[in-house]
Design a protein around this motif. Sequence first.
Motif, PDB file in Angstrom:
ATOM      1  N   HIS A 114       0.438  -0.967  -0.164  1.00 20.57           N
ATOM      2  CA  HIS A 114      -0.273  -0.169  -0.096  1.00 20.57           C
ATOM      3  C   HIS A 114       0.723   1.204   0.219  1.00 20.57           C
ATOM      4  O   HIS A 114       0.669   2.127  -0.451  1.00 20.57           O
ATOM      5  CB  HIS A 114      -0.646  -0.088   1.173  1.00 20.57           C
ATOM      6  N   ARG A 115       2.166   0.864  -0.192  1.00 24.50           N
ATOM      7  CA  ARG A 115       3.185   1.732  -0.347  1.00 24.50           C
ATOM      8  C   ARG A 115       3.855   2.077  -1.814  1.00 24.50           C
ATOM      9  O   ARG A 115       4.689   2.741  -1.652  1.00 24.50           O
ATOM     10  CB  ARG A 115       4.124   1.750   1.161  1.00 24.50           C
ATOM     11  N   LEU A 116       3.444   1.915  -2.518  1.00 23.14           N
ATOM     12  CA  LEU A 116       3.867   1.524  -3.862  1.00 23.14           C
ATOM     13  C   LEU A 116       2.715   1.938  -4.586  1.00 23.14           C
ATOM     14  O   LEU A 116       1.539   1.805  -4.904  1.00 23.14           O
ATOM     15  CB  LEU A 116       3.833   0.059  -4.206  1.00 23.14           C
ATOM     16  N   LEU A 117       3.751   2.899  -5.787  1.00 20.31           N
ATOM     17  CA  LEU A 117       2.530   3.171  -6.927  1.00 20.31           C
ATOM     18  C   LEU A 117       3.417   2.777  -8.038  1.00 20.31           C
ATOM     19  O   LEU A 117       4.785   2.520  -8.285  1.00 20.31           O
ATOM     20  CB  LEU A 117       2.850   5.160  -6.994  1.00 20.31           C
ATOM     21  N   ILE A 118       3.111   2.576  -9.235  1.00 18.03           N
ATOM     22  CA  ILE A 118       2.770   1.512 -10.108  1.00 18.03           C
ATOM     23  C   ILE A 118       2.332   2.403 -11.576  1.00 18.03           C
ATOM     24  O   ILE A 118       1.697   2.663 -11.308  1.00 18.03           O
ATOM     25  CB  ILE A 118       2.929   0.237 -10.548  1.00 18.03           C
ATOM     26  N   GLY A 119       3.556   3.197 -12.278  1.00 17.36           N
ATOM     27  CA  GLY A 119       2.740   3.759 -13.549  1.00 17.36           C
ATOM     28  C   GLY A 119       3.973   3.922 -15.014  1.00 17.36           C
ATOM     29  O   GLY A 119       4.571   3.665 -14.640  1.00 17.36           O
ATOM     30  N   GLY A 120       3.414   4.531 -15.440  1.00 19.15           N
ATOM     31  CA  GLY A 120       4.441   5.064 -17.153  1.00 19.15           C
ATOM     32  C   GLY A 120       4.096   5.955 -17.864  1.00 19.15           C
ATOM     33  O   GLY A 120       2.517   6.485 -18.143  1.00 19.15           O
ATOM     34  N   PHE A 121       4.843   5.803 -18.922  1.00 17.69           N
ATOM     35  CA  PHE A 121       4.391   6.864 -19.783  1.00 17.69           C
ATOM     36  C   PHE A 121       4.039   6.263 -21.396  1.00 17.69           C
ATOM     37  O   PHE A 121       4.754   4.718 -21.880  1.00 17.69           O
ATOM     38  CB  PHE A 121       5.233   7.768 -20.087  1.00 17.69           C
ATOM     39  N   GLY A 124       4.415   2.188 -21.801  1.00 16.12           N
ATOM     40  CA  GLY A 124       4.163   2.053 -19.842  1.00 16.12           C
ATOM     41  C   GLY A 124       3.472   1.826 -19.351  1.00 16.12           C
ATOM     42  O   GLY A 124       2.916   1.609 -18.158  1.00 16.12           O
ATOM     43  N   GLY A 125       2.401   2.755 -19.671  1.00 13.09           N
ATOM     44  CA  GLY A 125       1.397   3.200 -18.588  1.00 13.09           C
ATOM     45  C   GLY A 125      -0.091   2.217 -18.624  1.00 13.09           C
ATOM     46  O   GLY A 125      -0.315   1.700 -17.809  1.00 13.09           O
ATOM     47  N   ALA A 126       0.001   1.484 -19.926  1.00 15.22           N
ATOM     48  CA  ALA A 126      -0.199   0.837 -20.672  1.00 15.22           C
ATOM     49  C   ALA A 126       0.132  -0.802 -19.545  1.00 15.22           C
ATOM     50  O   ALA A 126      -0.787  -1.633 -19.405  1.00 15.22           O
ATOM     51  CB  ALA A 126      -0.507  -0.002 -22.358  1.00 15.22           C
ATOM     52  N   MET A 127       1.124  -0.893 -20.025  1.00 16.85           N
ATOM     53  CA  MET A 127       1.788  -2.068 -18.950  1.00 16.85           C
ATOM     54  C   MET A 127       1.906  -1.784 -17.369  1.00 16.85           C
ATOM     55  O   MET A 127       1.788  -3.020 -16.990  1.00 16.85           O
ATOM     56  CB  MET A 127       3.278  -2.001 -19.215  1.00 16.85           C
ATOM     57  N   ALA A 128       1.079  -1.062 -16.809  1.00 12.96           N
ATOM     58  CA  ALA A 128       1.603  -0.044 -15.106  1.00 12.96           C
ATOM     59  C   ALA A 128      -0.031  -0.609 -15.599  1.00 12.96           C
ATOM     60  O   ALA A 128      -0.372  -2.489 -13.719  1.00 12.96           O
ATOM     61  CB  ALA A 128       1.355   0.654 -15.191  1.00 12.96           C
ATOM     62  N   LEU A 129      -1.011  -0.719 -16.254  1.00 11.72           N
ATOM     63  CA  LEU A 129      -2.631  -1.022 -15.869  1.00 11.72           C
ATOM     64  C   LEU A 129      -2.748  -2.368 -15.772  1.00 11.72           C
ATOM     65  O   LEU A 129      -3.144  -3.778 -14.702  1.00 11.72           O
ATOM     66  CB  LEU A 129      -2.905  -0.506 -17.189  1.00 11.72           C
ATOM     67  N   HIS A 130      -1.801  -3.804 -17.057  1.00  6.70           N
ATOM     68  CA  HIS A 130      -1.316  -4.861 -16.962  1.00  6.70           C
ATOM     69  C   HIS A 130      -0.642  -5.404 -16.018  1.00  6.70           C
ATOM     70  O   HIS A 130      -1.946  -6.390 -14.906  1.00  6.70           O
ATOM     71  CB  HIS A 130      -1.048  -5.126 -18.446  1.00  6.70           C
ATOM     72  N   LEU A 131       0.283  -5.192 -15.519  1.00 11.25           N
ATOM     73  CA  LEU A 131       0.054  -5.794 -14.324  1.00 11.25           C
ATOM     74  C   LEU A 131      -0.680  -4.982 -12.924  1.00 11.25           C
ATOM     75  O   LEU A 131      -0.352  -5.907 -12.007  1.00 11.25           O
ATOM     76  CB  LEU A 131       2.123  -5.175 -14.011  1.00 11.25           C
TER      77      LEU A 131
END
Length: 237
Positions: A114-121, A124-131
């Motif tokens: 709960h102290r992690l954020l994942i994202g991208g450009f 990378g943003g699409a990959m983050a949503l899949h992950l």
Amino acid sequence: MAAGLQLQRCVVAQTGKHSASVIFLHGSGDTGQGLRAWVRDVLKQDLAFPHIRVIYPTAPARPYTPMRGALSHVWFDRYKISWDCPEHLESVEAMCSTLDAVVQQEVRAGVPKHRLLIGGFSMGGAMALHLVSKFHPDVAGVFALSSFLNKDSVVFQMVQAGPRQSLPELFQCHGTADELVPHDWAEMTVARLRDAGVSVTFHSFPGVQHQLSRAELEKLRSWIIKKLPQEDPPVRD
């Protein structure tokens, strides 16, 4: 792609006690070092925090179909860059497993999910949503800049089939002048996720093309601080 593959990483360390982390994924053809340099060029400084470590992994080079099979640093393959084509699920799922190791490394370092954020450009943003939707719906949030999901994305299917909180809050930004990834692809992505019950904050930036902007990164910085506030030190008697 082997799940045990070790990705190269570029890291901006926290300036104080480490209590949270951001994993920031680059777009197609870029690297972690390249994305960090781009962010620093736009902001005139690193995206840095007293308590948050920012990690920029690099996707391994692989044949990329939109480039006629030439090698490129991409998170997954695409049949073409289009809203209405199928996803290349084999490469998406393999990279989810590979990137899971980056998340687990932060957990082993003492950062709770709960102290992690994942994202991208972009990609990378699409990959983050899949992950996040596949493995880590319990992280603090996910962000996508200049990104989109395909019309029949497995992410939509997983979110619709799962519990109401199967994807954390999404922070998404997009330029209205983006010709590579049209603004309406992002709008349709947001609409589908909102219909499935996902909390989404969406910012449009007039005149911005397929690029990072200072205003966008400043909003992202504020959102990161809101989602991952600096923890108060324990009270001692």
